[in-house]
Design an enzyme around this catalytic site. Structure first.
Site, PDB file in Angstrom:
ATOM      1  N   LYS A  11       0.816  -1.222   0.000  1.00 47.41           N
ATOM      2  CA  LYS A  11       0.000   0.000   0.000  1.00 47.41           C
ATOM      3  C   LYS A  11       0.852   1.276   0.000  1.00 47.41           C
ATOM      4  O   LYS A  11       2.061   1.218   0.238  1.00 47.41           O
ATOM      5  CB  LYS A  11      -0.925  -0.034   1.218  1.00 47.41           C
ATOM      6  CG  LYS A  11      -1.899  -1.220   1.200  1.00 47.41           C
ATOM      7  CD  LYS A  11      -2.894  -1.129   2.355  1.00 47.41           C
ATOM      8  CE  LYS A  11      -3.850  -2.293   2.375  1.00 47.41           C
ATOM      9  NZ  LYS A  11      -4.877  -2.147   3.429  1.00 47.41           N
ATOM     10  N   TYR A  51     -12.848  -1.891  -3.119  1.00 45.91           N
ATOM     11  CA  TYR A  51     -13.276  -1.992  -1.720  1.00 45.91           C
ATOM     12  C   TYR A  51     -14.789  -1.816  -1.561  1.00 45.91           C
ATOM     13  O   TYR A  51     -15.248  -1.426  -0.478  1.00 45.91           O
ATOM     14  CB  TYR A  51     -12.536  -0.950  -0.875  1.00 45.91           C
ATOM     15  CG  TYR A  51     -11.105  -1.336  -0.544  1.00 45.91           C
ATOM     16  CD1 TYR A  51     -10.840  -2.441   0.265  1.00 45.91           C
ATOM     17  CD2 TYR A  51     -10.024  -0.597  -1.000  1.00 45.91           C
ATOM     18  CE1 TYR A  51      -9.543  -2.794   0.595  1.00 45.91           C
ATOM     19  CE2 TYR A  51      -8.716  -0.945  -0.678  1.00 45.91           C
ATOM     20  CZ  TYR A  51      -8.492  -2.049   0.125  1.00 45.91           C
ATOM     21  OH  TYR A  51      -7.204  -2.407   0.459  1.00 45.91           O
ATOM     22  N   ASN A 114      -1.859   0.300   6.633  1.00 42.39           N
ATOM     23  CA  ASN A 114      -1.345  -0.936   7.243  1.00 42.39           C
ATOM     24  C   ASN A 114      -0.460  -1.762   6.309  1.00 42.39           C
ATOM     25  O   ASN A 114      -0.374  -2.974   6.429  1.00 42.39           O
ATOM     26  CB  ASN A 114      -2.492  -1.768   7.834  1.00 42.39           C
ATOM     27  CG  ASN A 114      -3.475  -2.275   6.794  1.00 42.39           C
ATOM     28  OD1 ASN A 114      -3.369  -1.917   5.633  1.00 42.39           O
ATOM     29  ND2 ASN A 114      -4.406  -3.108   7.204  1.00 42.39           N
ATOM     30  N   HIS A 117      -2.130  -5.520   1.837  1.00 40.37           N
ATOM     31  CA  HIS A 117      -3.435  -6.175   1.790  1.00 40.37           C
ATOM     32  C   HIS A 117      -3.211  -7.657   1.538  1.00 40.37           C
ATOM     33  O   HIS A 117      -2.285  -8.022   0.813  1.00 40.37           O
ATOM     34  CB  HIS A 117      -4.270  -5.594   0.646  1.00 40.37           C
ATOM     35  CG  HIS A 117      -5.504  -6.376   0.334  1.00 40.37           C
ATOM     36  ND1 HIS A 117      -6.646  -6.271   1.089  1.00 40.37           N
ATOM     37  CD2 HIS A 117      -5.755  -7.300  -0.626  1.00 40.37           C
ATOM     38  CE1 HIS A 117      -7.566  -7.094   0.591  1.00 40.37           C
ATOM     39  NE2 HIS A 117      -7.051  -7.729  -0.442  1.00 40.37           N
ATOM     40  N   GLU A 128      -9.996 -10.561  -6.730  1.00 47.59           N
ATOM     41  CA  GLU A 128      -9.061  -9.433  -6.584  1.00 47.59           C
ATOM     42  C   GLU A 128      -7.909  -9.529  -7.588  1.00 47.59           C
ATOM     43  O   GLU A 128      -7.476  -8.513  -8.143  1.00 47.59           O
ATOM     44  CB  GLU A 128      -8.548  -9.382  -5.145  1.00 47.59           C
ATOM     45  CG  GLU A 128      -9.664  -9.015  -4.165  1.00 47.59           C
ATOM     46  CD  GLU A 128      -9.276  -9.169  -2.704  1.00 47.59           C
ATOM     47  OE1 GLU A 128     -10.138  -8.882  -1.853  1.00 47.59           O
ATOM     48  OE2 GLU A 128      -8.130  -9.569  -2.410  1.00 47.59           O
TER      49      GLU A 128
HETATM   50  P1  CMP Z   1      -7.363  -4.457   3.957  1.00 48.44           P
HETATM   51  O1  CMP Z   1      -6.910  -5.815   4.392  1.00 48.44           O
HETATM   52  O2  CMP Z   1      -6.761  -3.922   2.708  1.00 48.44           O
HETATM   53  O3  CMP Z   1      -8.947  -4.446   3.810  1.00 48.44           O
HETATM   54  C1  CMP Z   1      -9.762  -3.354   4.165  1.00 48.44           C
HETATM   55  C2  CMP Z   1      -8.982  -2.211   4.708  1.00 48.44           C
HETATM   56  O4  CMP Z   1      -9.731  -1.245   5.386  1.00 48.44           O
HETATM   57  C3  CMP Z   1      -8.006  -2.714   5.747  1.00 48.44           C
HETATM   58  O5  CMP Z   1      -6.992  -3.469   5.136  1.00 48.44           O
HETATM   59  C4  CMP Z   1      -7.578  -1.419   6.405  1.00 48.44           C
HETATM   60  O6  CMP Z   1      -6.567  -0.759   5.685  1.00 48.44           O
HETATM   61  C5  CMP Z   1      -8.861  -0.609   6.313  1.00 48.44           C
HETATM   62  N1  CMP Z   1      -9.507  -0.549   7.613  1.00 48.44           N
HETATM   63  C6  CMP Z   1     -10.068  -1.562   8.285  1.00 48.44           C
HETATM   64  N2  CMP Z   1     -10.571  -1.126   9.466  1.00 48.44           N
HETATM   65  C7  CMP Z   1     -10.311   0.208   9.514  1.00 48.44           C
HETATM   66  C8  CMP Z   1     -10.587   1.219  10.472  1.00 48.44           C
HETATM   67  N3  CMP Z   1     -11.219   0.957  11.613  1.00 48.44           N
HETATM   68  N4  CMP Z   1     -10.166   2.474  10.189  1.00 48.44           N
HETATM   69  C9  CMP Z   1      -9.536   2.749   9.014  1.00 48.44           C
HETATM   70  N5  CMP Z   1      -9.248   1.822   8.072  1.00 48.44           N
HETATM   71  C10 CMP Z   1      -9.632   0.561   8.336  1.00 48.44           C
END
Ligand code: CMP
Length: 139
Positions: A11, A51, A114, A117, A128
């Site tokens: 990311k 998403y 984070n 993914h 995906e």
């Molecule tokens: P990902 O695994 O890419 O799938 C959905 C994404 O939403 C997740 O990783 C996070 O980056 C984001 N996400 C999930 N929960 C939260 C949250 N509480 N606040 C902000 N972003 C979130």
């Protein structure tokens, strides 16, 4: 050796911080093989579509803003038990809860930014992967 497939994105926080090479090295070191890979940047439309399952969540706007804020690396990975093993390798969604030694523990900034993914099922891995790659772009 053939196995099952999963899909990942490195990311914008991680590509922007120069962690792309280290993360790819960790993925290959954990036994995954690369079946397809590209550096790209998501448009708003791309991120909203990818998403879409999170559209009603309170963090959806933040997620789309963040995922369009810089380059991402998209990849299809193969390994035995790929989806589950990759989720173990990357750690919990919230890096504050990620286990020692996981990619998110080492590289992620926050629950939104984070670092990586990972698909949550074989079915979503196929959906995906197809979002980013055609059959002829996959080895
Ligand atoms: P990902 O695994 O890419 O799938 C959905 C994404 O939403 C997740 O990783 C996070 O980056 C984001 N996400 C999930 N929960 C939260 C949250 N509480 N606040 C902000 N972003 C979130």
């Amino acid at each position: 050796m053939a196995g099952t497939k999963t899909f990942t994105m490195i990311k914008p926080d991680a590509t922007g911080a120069g962690h792309t090479g280290k993360i790819i090295d960790r993925i290959i070191g954990a036994g995954f093989s690369l079946k397809a890979m590209k550096l790209t940047q998501l448009t708003r439309e791309d991120a909203e579509s990818f998403y879409a399952v999170h559209r009603e969540r309170p963090f959806f706007g933040e997620l789309v803003e963040y995922m369009t804020s810089g380059p991402i690396v998209a990849a299809i990975l193969e390994k035995d038990n790929a989806v589950e093993d990759f989720r173990t390798l990357i750690g919990a969604t919230n890096p504050a809860e990620a286990a020692e030694g996981t990619i998110r523990k080492e590289f992620a900034e926050s629950i939104a930014a984070n670092a990586v993914h990972g698909s949550d099922s074989d079915e979503n891995a196929a959906i995906e992967g197809a979002f980013f790659f055609s059959t002829r772009e996959t080895v």
